[in-house]
Design a protein around this motif. Sequence first.
Motif, PDB file in Angstrom:
ATOM      1  N   LYS A 116      -2.898  26.205  54.142  1.00 56.40           N
ATOM      2  CA  LYS A 116      -1.647  25.490  53.871  1.00 56.40           C
ATOM      3  C   LYS A 116      -1.780  24.641  52.603  1.00 56.40           C
ATOM      4  CE  LYS A 116      -0.205  25.157  58.732  1.00 56.40           C
ATOM      5  NZ  LYS A 116      -0.032  24.243  59.892  1.00 56.40           N
ATOM      6  N   ALA A 117      -2.915  23.956  52.472  1.00 61.06           N
ATOM      7  CA  ALA A 117      -3.152  23.134  51.287  1.00 61.06           C
ATOM      8  C   ALA A 117      -3.234  24.003  50.041  1.00 61.06           C
ATOM      9  CB  ALA A 117      -4.434  22.318  51.463  1.00 61.06           C
ATOM     10  N   ASN A 118      -3.877  25.165  50.178  1.00 58.55           N
ATOM     11  CA  ASN A 118      -3.994  26.094  49.053  1.00 58.55           C
ATOM     12  C   ASN A 118      -2.621  26.543  48.571  1.00 58.55           C
ATOM     13  OD1 ASN A 118      -3.967  29.208  48.318  1.00 58.55           O
ATOM     14  ND2 ASN A 118      -5.952  28.424  47.655  1.00 58.55           N
ATOM     15  N   ILE A 152     -10.800  35.250  54.716  1.00 54.67           N
ATOM     16  CA  ILE A 152     -12.000  35.897  55.248  1.00 54.67           C
ATOM     17  C   ILE A 152     -12.776  34.934  56.144  1.00 54.67           C
ATOM     18  CG2 ILE A 152     -14.196  36.966  54.656  1.00 54.67           C
ATOM     19  CD1 ILE A 152     -11.716  38.698  54.096  1.00 54.67           C
ATOM     20  N   ALA A 153     -12.892  33.683  55.714  1.00 56.03           N
ATOM     21  CA  ALA A 153     -13.587  32.685  56.542  1.00 56.03           C
ATOM     22  C   ALA A 153     -12.843  32.478  57.853  1.00 56.03           C
ATOM     23  CB  ALA A 153     -13.700  31.370  55.781  1.00 56.03           C
ATOM     24  N   GLY A 154     -11.509  32.496  57.793  1.00 54.46           N
ATOM     25  CA  GLY A 154     -10.699  32.280  58.983  1.00 54.46           C
ATOM     26  C   GLY A 154     -10.815  33.395  60.000  1.00 54.46           C
ATOM     27  N   ASP A 181      -9.332  31.631  46.038  1.00 54.02           N
ATOM     28  CA  ASP A 181      -9.605  30.737  47.162  1.00 54.02           C
ATOM     29  C   ASP A 181      -8.817  31.153  48.405  1.00 54.02           C
ATOM     30  OD1 ASP A 181     -11.257  29.293  45.525  1.00 54.02           O
ATOM     31  OD2 ASP A 181      -9.846  27.648  45.182  1.00 54.02           O
ATOM     32  N   PHE A 182      -7.563  31.553  48.227  1.00 53.65           N
ATOM     33  CA  PHE A 182      -6.727  31.972  49.349  1.00 53.65           C
ATOM     34  C   PHE A 182      -7.394  33.110  50.114  1.00 53.65           C
ATOM     35  CE2 PHE A 182      -3.539  34.641  51.351  1.00 53.65           C
ATOM     36  CZ  PHE A 182      -2.660  33.740  51.940  1.00 53.65           C
TER      37      PHE A 182
END
Length: 226
Positions: free
Chosen positions: A115-117, A145-147, A139-140
């Motif tokens: 959301k911040a991204n 991928i991390a999520g 970054d998105f």
Amino acid sequence: MVSATPRKLVTANFQMQVASSLRTMIIDGELNPGDALSEVALAETFGISRTPVREALKQLQIEGLVEIRSRVGTFVARPSRREINELFEMKQLLEGAAARLMAARGNIPELDAMKANVREADEAVEAGDTERYAELVRDFHEILIAGADNGKLSAHYRILMNQLSYGRLVKTSLSQPGRSVDSETEHHRVLELIVAKDGAGAERLMRHHVQASHHAVMAGLDAADA
């Protein structure tokens, strides 16, 4: 079990350091496709012998980042159009799956980060700051991928991104008129579906987003060739 000698350990450490540095330079575009990589010059640059440099280059060849031509030299790999197409097809599959997996996890830290991204990316697009927006695009996808919280998916994704030299291709994609606005709109829609826990919808839209980026990249490469 015989332990490695200190000399072998030092060589292995140097090899890892050289491979890591060259990998970053290739991915970030400091080294361009087709650039020659001299073992002698690299050994002098890193202040080490040629052996760990040679082993580092072999490792990067396995990863698809460099090409070692017998009796000719070593060069930064230049993916063919077919290879780029195939890599983007795999990117669709992996990122689509990641969107579905992330949607199933509910309220997680990566969701707040996404959301911040998107908020910051909106500002970058509004300001016409393509350089910053390109960073936020990368970054998105990393947040996505991390999520997903799947180690195997993440490992395959990392190899894929390295082979694509994705940082360079993001800029190629965003060079197409209107692509930044379209890309950010697609990010918003993916985020909305993840928030709604609509895994199937998030996967479908994420794959569409990757496909749109793929088309923009190929158009940018065609323009560059022309």
